[in-house]
Design an enzyme around this catalytic site. Structure first.
Site, short mmCIF file in Angstrom:
data_model
loop_
_atom_site.label_atom_id
_atom_site.label_comp_id
_atom_site.label_asym_id
_atom_site.label_seq_id
_atom_site.Cartn_x
_atom_site.Cartn_y
_atom_site.Cartn_z
CD GLU A 1 -3.02 -0.80 -0.07
OE1 GLU A 1 -3.01 0.29 -0.65
OE2 GLU A 1 -3.74 -1.74 -0.43
CE1 TYR B 1 -6.82 3.04 -0.05
CE2 TYR B 1 -4.43 2.99 0.28
CZ TYR B 1 -5.57 2.50 -0.32
OH TYR B 1 -5.48 1.44 -1.19
CG ASP C 1 -8.32 3.06 -4.28
OD1 ASP C 1 -9.54 3.08 -4.54
OD2 ASP C 1 -7.56 2.20 -4.75
#
Ligand code: SF4
Length: 332
Positions: free
Chosen positions: A25, A108, A126
């Site tokens: 990520e 996130y 996202d």
């Protein structure tokens, strides 16, 4: 994708590794899957666990990150790995709130790790998810103003059951079917529920506020070679652009409208100016880097930077901008 655990492996009891989810990520922020894959494989082969990464030398990690861009991510990566080892016995916290306390982990990334690795019903939003939500709800408010609205839509849909699979499925739907251009609505499992499809507005969504034109900055870099083949390099300060990375000594980068940058050469030499500039685009500006080269004798001592012997110099360890400068200077 090498960080995913497929359905068969999940059925056999395999769980996604939070370290691999986190690493992927962080790498994927601002970067494409295609660009990340080889870096992810190299990182996990060299540092298979978060403890291995925490014990790595800063310079090795920065060199391994060279070319991926947004170098603050690499510095935060190390800070976070070391915090996991120092404060959590080498195990990532197993909740959204716990993950948020780690350095460099924002909402996130915390939601992605909590959902995918720990099956917590955290909502992952996202760019792909934003696009799917804007179309599903025919939302015409432009981004970034619409972000909270789209997040609320995404929260409403997040299920209690298998939220990790759900998060990855929506992101994949956006990446492969509900694509920015020409979405494949004929293949979409959500077509019947999609308000944009019903209204025929999917191609114009999500709306975006007009982008500001990026300013241009100018700087000067000095590429110095000693007669034994050593190159003069300097590690940039930790804070700021390309922070912590190796590069060519040079001037500040100033707005082209503000005149010529103050250029204090790092060593006494006879300078040649290359006809080409190295050009690179950062998030907020375009950079034009004028290049000066020189060959110096063995006894010449630099005022800045250090000479790196030819056998220790690897252009691949340089960030992309500095490598572009090297590629332009090398033939000369
Ligand atoms: S129907 Fe089309 S626009 Fe709507 S979510 Fe599916 S792919 Fe996207």
């Amino acid at each position: 994708m090498p960080w995913r655990v497929g359905p068969a492996a999940r059925k056999a009891g395999m769980r996604p590794d939070p370290y691999r989810i986190w690493l992927s990520e962080v790498m994927l922020q601002q970067t494409t899957v295609a660009a990340v894959k080889s870096y992810f494989e190299a990182f996990t082969a060299r540092w298979p666990t978060v403890s291995d990464l925490a014990g790595a030398a800063d310079a090795d990690v920065m060199a391994a990150w060279a070319g991926l861009g947004y170098y603050a991510r690499a510095r935060n990566l190390l800070k976070c790995a070391r915090a996991v080892v120092a404060d959590h016995d080498g195990v990532f916290p197993d909740s959204y709130d716990g993950l948020l306390t780690l350095p460099g982990i924002g909402p996130y990334t915390a939601a992605a790790i909590a959902a995918i690795a720990y099956d917590e019903a955290a909502t992952v939003v996202d760019g792909n998810v934003e696009r799917v939500m804007a179309r599903l709800h025919d939302e015409h408010t432009p981004l970034p103003q619409s972000k909270p609205i789209l997040t609320r839509h995404a929260e409403t849909l997040t299920p209690e059951a298998r939220p990790g699979d759900y998060a990855q499925a929506v992101m994949d739907l956006g990446a492969t079917i509900c694509t920015p251009k020409r979405p494949a609505c004929g293949l979409c499992p959500w077509r019947e529920a999609c308000a944009a499809w019903a209204a025929g507005t999917q191609a114009e969504l999500p709306k975006k506020a007009p982008k500001k034109k990026k300013p241009v900055r100018f700087g000067i870099a000095y590429l110095v070679r000693r007669v034994d083949g050593a190159w003069l390099l300097e590690r940039r300060p930790d804070s700021g652009l390309l922070g912590g990375m190796l590069g060519w000594p040079g001037s500040d980068w100033i707005d082209v409208t503000a005149g010529t940058p103050e250029a204090a050469p790092p060593i006494r030499a006879e300078w040649k100016t290359l006809p080409d500039e190295a050009r690179h685009t950062f998030t907020h500006f375009h950079l034009r880097l004028g290049l000066r080269t020189a060959l110096v004798p063995m006894e010449r001592v630099p005022e800045r930077g250090e000479f790196v012997a030819p056998e220790d110099f690897r252009p691949a360890d340089l960030p992309t901008l500095m490598r572009k400068a090297f590629d332009l200077a090398r033939p000369r």
